[in-house]
Design an enzyme around this catalytic site. Structure first.
Site, PDB file in Angstrom:
ATOM      1  CG  ASP A  61       9.015  -9.836  22.605  1.00  0.00           C
ATOM      2  OD1 ASP A  61       8.638 -10.757  23.143  1.00  0.00           O
ATOM      3  OD2 ASP A  61       8.482  -8.640  22.484  1.00  0.00           O
TER       4      ASP A  61
HETATM    5  C1  BGC Z   1      10.632  -6.404  17.671  1.00  0.00           C
HETATM    6  C2  BGC Z   1      10.791  -6.326  19.057  1.00  0.00           C
HETATM    7  C3  BGC Z   1       9.064  -6.822  19.259  1.00  0.00           C
HETATM    8  C4  BGC Z   1       8.638  -7.861  18.723  1.00  0.00           C
HETATM    9  C5  BGC Z   1       7.178  -8.334  18.977  1.00  0.00           C
HETATM   10  C6  BGC Z   1      10.177  -7.591  16.916  1.00  0.00           C
HETATM   11  O1  BGC Z   1      10.184  -7.648  15.473  1.00  0.00           O
HETATM   12  O2  BGC Z   1      11.981  -6.249  17.263  1.00  0.00           O
HETATM   13  O3  BGC Z   1      10.998  -5.325  19.640  1.00  0.00           O
HETATM   14  O4  BGC Z   1       9.085  -6.848  20.625  1.00  0.00           O
HETATM   15  O5  BGC Z   1       8.809  -7.741  17.362  1.00  0.00           O
HETATM   16  O6  BGC Z   1       6.386  -7.397  18.552  1.00  0.00           O
HETATM   17  C1  NOJ Z   2       9.411  -4.282  22.455  1.00  0.00           C
HETATM   18  C2  NOJ Z   2       8.261  -5.063  23.236  1.00  0.00           C
HETATM   19  O1  NOJ Z   2       7.158  -4.187  23.453  1.00  0.00           O
HETATM   20  C3  NOJ Z   2       8.520  -5.372  24.563  1.00  0.00           C
HETATM   21  O2  NOJ Z   2       7.855  -6.128  24.952  1.00  0.00           O
HETATM   22  C4  NOJ Z   2       9.845  -6.193  24.492  1.00  0.00           C
HETATM   23  O3  NOJ Z   2      10.434  -6.263  25.810  1.00  0.00           O
HETATM   24  C5  NOJ Z   2      10.801  -5.694  23.758  1.00  0.00           C
HETATM   25  N1  NOJ Z   2      10.588  -5.159  22.547  1.00  0.00           N
HETATM   26  C6  NOJ Z   2      12.152  -6.170  23.550  1.00  0.00           C
HETATM   27  O4  NOJ Z   2      12.196  -7.179  22.620  1.00  0.00           O
END
Ligand code: BGC
Ligand code: NOJ
Length: 846
Positions: free
Chosen positions: A519
């Site tokens: 993400d």
């Molecule tokens: C986090 C991710 C997460 C994303 C969406 C980010 O701040 O680092 O792990 O998937 O937010 O919620």
């Molecule tokens: C947490 C999110 O919930 C997941 O969907 C995502 O793949 C990882 N972060 C990596 O960014």
């Protein structure tokens, strides 16, 4: 044990200096130590020191009523939705940590001294402090000044309430006159509003007290038909419901004025902050024990029967009173507890294994499976890190969670799949999240995460492999919940697959959109404004940046979809999926390979990401793990090279980091990934979710030793000895362990609600132990360490109990199977033809 309790250091390097500083500053220089131990027999983790590095929590409830509870009784409860139906108040990121909870105080009415048997909130020096976190329950107790007390907290099956059973025993040689207090602070339902909208909510609080039961009824007078209650088994208890009356001015939970004085005031809250507190006096002879039961619950009345008498403002309690009375009865409470234990035994016994490695056994048999159920129930909503007011259910996350729980709850998995598919868009794309209460796609975040649709294919495939329930594919499911748009689920999968084909970039690789699995790799959001969303602010047209990860995922999804199509008798359709997958595979070979490893992506300028040409972020875990998992490059040696590169550049003693070198500054063209300081989260943290992709990759190459070694590096049980460094619970996975670039290398964060749970479970069970579900039956294909003489396992699969025993006779992974004494061809155990319910499978590895 892979990680020695005291880790020897070669030289005092700069980085180690920082780590020492960190450890000294934040961990008080404490040496590596444990805070408890596993009780595998009882399926419990037993915490024996209350000041754990962080609150070590557990979950209560597994259907509709839920709570989180820490080892010192902190936490909160809610009904279905942690934001909109919050029953009790909790203060996140407070100092001191972990305030708000299910608190009990005892007071010696002769000396006036008072304390909390769960340590918080008074934090006395307790004798024999013990917290047992078990499957859906937590028991916390201790002894202080000769008085032993423990409270067992749990949520009975099929009820919207929690039971606290407080047992007090006098261990003194003389009689003891005591007061016991139990209290909670109500939340005014919407946890977000509760923490922000004080001009309103200091005026709305209302309660009723009747027959010793405290009813919390804020907003019941208007649009709510639900209320909460807090009841006590002892008639004649005194109570308080106004927080200020209970605590006294400027006092905290550690020193309530009423507890100090030994007398509650029977206050009735109006506005401000309603609480529930009960006081029960105890007069105990030496050796005598008493049990008091408290019930905290949630109840909904029919809209037209809210008040009694009708027209009044008094809650109609006729439906709830019998429920309260039932569970205030200690033997009913015990029976409910027994049912809960049986329920969990039944779920966990679906797969049990006995290997030479205790950490593997207890994670697979108990805690990892349990955590998978928690991620299914909670998604990413309520934990010590997830405040319960954030995101809804993730499309990607929920599909991946299926991998870990589908064998324990196939019917609920089916329902979840249908709910998810109903939020899919007609394009085949998906809302990134949906709200559990409305089951609607979340418009705030929208879609455009181009990996999302493929996870639906993988989720459905996992469900089919587990259950053999092909009828799900014919289930009519709408797009975007639009009535009239219903199509068979199978068509949703077809659209998922085609979504990518319609969105290819300059190299023929999939366009990344807002992000793929990562993400934080935001290649179409050049954000320079604080507070902007990295995910939803899109200021590039998205026609250039491509994801090699989605390409690998597409290949994998294509293989799975082809197998499904073939099973449905659609041979030519199956071939077309395989042809598309093969085509993508050759694009990966041509444009997704960097010489020694798989590239990660191309950015908006068409420049490589995850290449030796890059200054930072030269190599990433995602594509290397996932491409090999999908079988890409196994034949021509690329897979082996990629795994070697991962071992050389990314693997550390605490797990495999996400990329290297870490980004040392913010890159406008990369986004959130470079927003994190080096070593944390997606910027070169050990992101435990995708370590299993490498683990599976290693099993595909036949490397059982390395696969299990990687597995063990992040196995929380194997890290128990270094709890002071790891800091999170030693019984569940955390999303992230700080990587080698961080001063706190080895420190875990964000435990419990993470895709890590499902993926690690899947990797160890299906790929290392090799007890794998397939469309044709149960496959047995272990890739275990060479030193293991074998293992035994029991697996209930499609109604048949498979008793499996694997014996190692040679060093390889070749398996010869005998089923009920008869040798079979191949490694898939055919379902018993004669309706037998138990099958014995012997495997010899050579
Ligand atoms: C986090 C991710 C997460 C994303 C969406 C980010 O701040 O680092 O792990 O998937 O937010 O919620
Ligand atoms: C947490 C999110 O919930 C997941 O969907 C995502 O793949 C990882 N972060 C990596 O960014």
């Amino acid at each position: 044990m892979l990680i020695a309790a005291k880790r020897p250091r070669k030289s005092f390097d700069w980085h180690f200096g920082l780590e020492l500083y960190w450890r000294h500053t934040f961990f008080n220089g404490a040496s590596d130590m444990k805070y408890g131990h596993f009780d595998d027999q009882n399926r419990e983790y037993v915490i024996t020191q209350p000041d754990t590095p962080l609150p070590w929590i557990n979950y209560l409830g597994c259907q509709a009523y839920f709570g989180i509870i820490s080892n010192t009784a902190g936490g909160y409860s809610f009904y279905r939705d942690a934001r909109l139906r919050r029953l009790t108040r909790y203060r996140y990121n407070n100092a001191p940590f972990d305030f708000g909870g299910r608190y009990v105080y005892l007071r010696d009415d002769q000396s006036g001294e008072f304390w909390s048997p769960s340590w918080q909130p008074t934090r006395h020096d307790l004798k024999d402090y013990t917290c047992r976190h078990g499957m859906g329950y937590t028991t916390i107790g201790s002894e202080y000044s000769g008085i032993q007390a423990q409270t067992r907290y749990f949520v009975p099956l099929d009820e919207n309430l929690e039971i606290w059973q407080l047992t007090v025993t006098n261990r003194r040689p003389a009689r003891a006159q005591l007061s016991s207090f139990a209290c909670i602070e109500f939340c005014l339902w919407d946890a977000q509003d509760d923490a922000t909208n004080f001009q309103r909510n200091f005026n709305t609080g209302q309660v009723e007290v009747e027959g010793g039961v405290i009813y919390h009824k804020t907003e019941y007078r208007e649009r709510r038909n639900h209320f909460a209650y807090f009841a006590c088994s002892e008639p004649g208890a005194t109570f308080d419901t106004q927080r200020e009356a209970f605590l006294g001015r400027y006092r905290g939970w550690d020193k309530p004025a009423t507890v100090e004085a030994g007398q509650l005031t029977n206050s009735i809250a109006h506005g401000w902050s309603p609480i529930g507190a009960h006081q029960v006096k105890l007069d105990l002879a030496p050796g005598e024990s008493r049990q008091i039961v408290f019930v905290l619950g949630y109840h909904e009345n029919p809209i037209d029967r809210k008040f009694d008498p009708p027209g009044s403002q008094t809650i109609n309690k006729t439906l709830v009173k019998p429920v309260i009375a039932r569970y205030l009865n200690a033997s009913e409470a015990d029976a409910a507890f027994e049912r809960l234990r049986q329920y969990w035994d039944g779920l966990l016994n679906i797969f049990q294994v006995n290997t030479p490695d205790i950490h593997t056994n207890r994670m697979v048999n108990i805690w990892n499976a349990y955590q998978c159920m928690a991620t299914f129930n909670m998604s990413r909503s309520a934990s010590f890190y997830e405040s319960g007011i954030g995101r809804g259910l993730g499309f990607r996350d929920s599909n991946q969670d299926l991998l870990g729980f589908v064998h324990m709850a196939p019917a609920r998995a089916r329902e979840r799949i249908i709910d998810l598919a109903a939020t899919q868009l007609p394009t085949g794309g998906a809302y990134h999240q949906y709200q559990p209460l409305t089951k609607r796609g979340n418009n705030d975040i929208g879609g455009g995460f181009n990996d999302d649709p493929h996870w639906l294919i993988l989720g459905v495939s996992a469900y089919l492999k587990e259950t053999g329930d092909w009828s799900i594919l014919d289930e009519k499911v709408p797009y975007d919940n639009e009535p009239g748009s219903e199509k068979p689920l199978y068509e949703h999968l077809q659209r998922s697959f085609r979504y990518t084909l319609a969105r290819l970039g300059p190299h023929g690789l999939p366009l990344i959109g807002r992000a793929d699995w990562n993400d934080c790799l935001n290649l179409n959001c050049f954000s320079d404004t604080p507070g902007q969303s990295f995910q939803t602010t899109t200021n590039k047209d998205g026609k250039v940046a491509e994801s090699v990860f989605i390409a690998g995922l597409f290949v994998h999804a294509g293989q799975e979809l082809a197998a499904i199509a073939r099973h449905r008798g659609l041979a030519s359709e199956a071939s077309s999926y395989l042809a598309e997958a093969a085509k993508m595979e050759s694009v990966i070979h041509e444009h997704g390979w960097d010489g020694e490893w798989f590239l990660r992506a191309y950015d908006d300028f068409g420049a490589k990401i995850g290449s030796r040409e890059c200054e930072e972020g030269k190599i990433f875990i995602e594509t290397n793990g996932y491409c090999v998992l999908a079988g890409i490059g196994i034949e021509d040696g690329k897979a082996a090279k990629a795994m070697t590169a991962v071992g050389e550049h990314l693997a550390t003693k605490h797990g495999i980091v996400l990329q290297q070198p870490a980004y040392s500054k913010y890159y406008l063209n990369l986004g959130e990934i470079s927003s994190y300081p080096p070593g944390y989260k997606e910027n070169a943290g050990i992101f435990c979710h995708n370590n299993p992709w490498v683990i599976i990759g290693e099993t595909r190459l036949g490397h059982g030793d390395l696969a299990h070694d990687y597995y063990s590096r992040i196995n929380p049980s194997a890290r128990e000895e270094i709890s002071d460094l790891h800091r999170c619970e030693p019984y569940v996975y955390a999303q992230m362990i700080a990587g080698k670039d961080a001063p706190s290398f080895g420190e875990a964060k964000n435990s419990w609600l993470t895709g890590t749970a499902a993926w690690n479970y899947y990797a160890i069970v299906q790929w290392i132990l090799g007890v794998r579900t397939s469309l044709d039956g149960l496959q047995i294909a272990p890739v275990i360490p060479k030193s293991w003489p074998g293992f035994t396992a029991t697996r209930t699969f499609r109604g048949v109990v498979y008793k499996i025993s694997i014996e190692r006779k040679g060093e390889g992974n070749r398996i010869a199977l005998t089923v009920d004494g008869k040798p079979i061809e191949g490694d898939i155990v055919p379902p018993p033809a004669d309706g037998r319910k138990e099958v014995s499978v012997k495997g010899v590895l050579s």
